[in-house]
Design a protein around this motif. Structure first.
Motif, mmCIF file in Angstrom:
data_model
loop_
_atom_site.group_PDB
_atom_site.id
_atom_site.type_symbol
_atom_site.label_atom_id
_atom_site.label_comp_id
_atom_site.label_asym_id
_atom_site.label_seq_id
_atom_site.Cartn_x
_atom_site.Cartn_y
_atom_site.Cartn_z
ATOM 1 N N GLU A 1 -29.747 -5.438 -25.973
ATOM 2 C CA GLU A 1 -30.459 -6.663 -26.301
ATOM 3 C C GLU A 1 -31.732 -6.391 -27.089
ATOM 4 O O GLU A 1 -32.385 -7.301 -27.554
ATOM 5 N N ARG B 1 -35.301 -13.065 -30.605
ATOM 6 C CA ARG B 1 -34.163 -13.312 -29.721
ATOM 7 C C ARG B 1 -34.284 -14.713 -29.157
ATOM 8 O O ARG B 1 -35.392 -15.247 -29.054
ATOM 9 N N GLY C 1 -36.185 -8.344 -25.600
ATOM 10 C CA GLY C 1 -36.145 -7.546 -26.821
ATOM 11 C C GLY C 1 -37.457 -6.911 -27.178
ATOM 12 O O GLY C 1 -37.497 -6.002 -27.997
#
Ligand code: SF4
Length: 594
Positions: A361, A385, A350
């Protein structure tokens, strides 16, 4: 002689949970898929094969007609590790018996149920093999038994294992059965097999009953993924093996080339897959072959999806228990393996500089970027993330030689991992089930029963002192968890999980529509679950419950936010909170109610 083409077959899935194979919804195990493929291979018409889960039979009793009227009823099931499940309830022995009594045609039972049946699927139990009134019990591979039974005109079969050619064919031919699963297509994850058997012989484990490891070559697995993908499956877990790092090697040492072929092949045939996770990595492989293992772990982290877990079977950090049960890894060795997985795969996708994360993502990172070489990454400056791949630790209690000190040693091991700055995605603590054919069958559940109180106290301590701070490190506030499937309501909240290996349980304030999918940002942590709010959270629309779930936002601030709506931007609200709300908040056009 029964003509295979005219045969009607009903497969009932009572679910499986083995040390290296999972099949409780939202998972579908390999058994029903291979069995369907074996039936097709033996000449049964696809449209004459019906598949039901045990939960569907419970929910919709009319489907029992398919059990009654089939020429051949196949029951698949068996739990050889204890567990509690959100997504489904495994068949109880009485229900399995009822299936056999209801069937007017020939009945056959197979799967890990051949290893034994307990009264309930719980730890600290002993089991025995029973036929539960079926005409046939497959003591080898159920798919091979089914194939041979149909070929013999339902006369009988020899117990045998299937070979690699058969499994390659049956896995492809049987993929279509997933379309009959109640969770198909959105909330279904296919368990993939890469090998069976194990090079080691831990006292409690049923996996060595499959012998030394045999591998399915990459094209065999990849063509199965292709077939499943064509049937709408988007979520996969490579979970049916004792050790993913040993894949395609000599049984013990890693073979990074085979891993690369497997993972890149899967990505090629299923470019739109949404989940690619794994289960089971043996820490001793990492310790014995560190460089090859590092390469293998990097390959996995390059191709998998975030939030993946490599479950390590440490089982006990006590050398006495290790010795008496033939466990293959010491606490020190396991620690080294934890460190290596963290270093190679504990980075988060990310960040703007991350070439490997897909567009979907990519999320606003708290930092300017991140470098896989800096892993493990945690703290305020990391992208929000989940890390790519982290170790999980399995601990098993009630083993031979267990003493009070065992509990202390296990706790110390976990504390050390935390104190030295590493991450664990999951700590799994269980009590043993004793199966015939394993070394534990003599000791049985005696030690587990004696230590029940001690076990309870220690488990609570681990949850409070290690699980929670570890979870805060792994998924700090603001971490985005995409595609949470909303599963049930409890205490005014909605609970859901992502599809994947050991997904986090997420509680969301308010009762939202079930069976929908939303993205969530983590705001708080329980012992093994998190609280989340919808991501991005609309400042002009968020409920009081959602606002007060955010750290530092009390009733007063939340009330002010609501009263002063609408806002043009998050900055417009001039919120002074300890937590940077801009990370996951947004403002949409405000439409006042009529
Ligand atoms: S290493 Fe031990 S616990 Fe793991 S699969 Fe092999 S025998 Fe079972």
């Amino acid at each position: 002689m029964t003509d295979p083409e005219t045969l009607s077959v009903t497969i009932v899935d009572g679910y499986v949970d083995e040390p290296a194979h999972f099949g409780v919804p939202p998972y579908i195990s390999t058994y029903p898929r291979y069995t369907a493929g074996a039936l097709v291979d033996a000449g049964v018409a696809r449209e004459r094969i019906t598949y039901h889960t045990i939960d569907r039979l419970r929910d919709e009793p009319d489907y029992w007609r398919d059990v009654d009227e089939a020429d051949l009823l196949i029951y698949l099931g068996g739990m050889t590790v204890p567990g509690k499940y959100v997504g489904g309830t495994p068949a109880e022995p009485d229900e399995v018996r009822k299936l056999a009594w209801t069937a007017t045609g020939t009945s056959l039972m197979g799967g890990p149920v051949k290893f034994g049946v307990g009264d309930e699927n719980a730890g600290a139990t002993e089991t025995e093999r029973q036929d539960l009134d079926f005409d046939f019990v497959a003591k080898g591979d159920v798919e091979a038994a089914v194939h041979d039974l149909v070929e013999s005109g339902l006369e009988g079969f020899n117990n045998r294992m299937r070979d690699v050619d058969e499994v390659s064919r049956w896995a492809q031919d049987g993929a279509f059965i997933v379309e009959q699963h109640p969770n198909h297509p959105a909330y279904l994850i296919a368990e993939l097999e890469t090998s069976r058997g194990c090079a080691y012989r831990c006292s409690f484990c049923t996996e060595p009953l499959y012998g030394n490891p045999t591998f399915r070559p990459p094209p065999s697995v990849v063509s199965e993924v292709d077939a499943l993908s064509n049937c709408g499956v988007k979520h996969f877990r490579i979970g049916r093996q004792a050790d993913i790092l040993a894949y395609g090697g000599d049984g013990e040492a890693p073979n990074p080339d085979a891993l690369r072929q497997l993972y890149s092949g899967i990505r090629e045939v299923a470019p739109d897959l949404e989940t690619l996770h794994l289960d089971n990595m043996n820490p001793i492989t990492i310790v014995n072959w560190p460089e090859k293992s590092r390469e293998g772990i990097r390959i996995i982290a390059e191709h998998n999806t975030a939030g993946d877990t490599a479950a390590f079977g440490l089982e006990s950090a006590d050398p006495v228990v290790q010795e008496e049960n033939n466990l293959n890894v010491s606490a020190e060795e396991c620690f080294e393996a934890v460190k290596i997985v963290n270093e190679e795969a504990g980075w988060r996708p990310g960040g703007p500089n991350d070439p490997r994360s897909s567009e979907s993502e990519r999320v606003p990172a708290a930092s300017a970027g991140e470098d896989p070489a800096d892993a493990p990454t945690f703290g305020d400056d990391t992208p929000r993330r989940l890390p790519k791949l982290l170790p999980g630790i399995n601990l098993l209690h009630g083993l031979k030689g267990e003493r009070e000190e065992t509990y202390e040693r296990n706790r110390e091991f976990l504390q050390r991992v935390y104190d030295e700055g590493y991450m664990l995605r999951r700590i799994n603590i269980r009590q043993v089930m004793a199966f015939d054919g394993t070394d534990m069958s003599d000791t049985g559940a005696e030690i587990a029963n004696e230590h029940k109180k001690l076990f309870k106290r220690y488990k609570r301590q681990v949850r409070e002192e290690i699980d929670q701070p570890m979870l805060e490190r792994v998924a700090p506030p603001g971490t985005v968890l995409p595609n949470i499937h909303l599963e049930y309501h409890q205490d005014g909240k909605t609970f859901g999980r992502q599809l994947g290996t050991y997904p986090l349980l997420v509680g969301i304030p308010g009762e939202r529509e079930l069976e929908e999918t939303i993205d969530v940002a983590v705001v708080d942590h329980g012992y093994r679950s998190v609280t989340g709010v919808p991501y991005p959270l609309d400042l002009n629309d968020a409920s009081m419950d959602e606002l007060t779930a955010i750290p530092g936002v009390g009733n007063r601030t939340a009330g002010d936010i609501v009263v002063n709506r609408p806002y043009d931007s998050v900055a417009d609200a001039e919120l002074e909170t300890e937590f940077d709300l801009a990370q996951f908040m947004t403002t949409r056009t405000f439409e006042p109610a009529d």
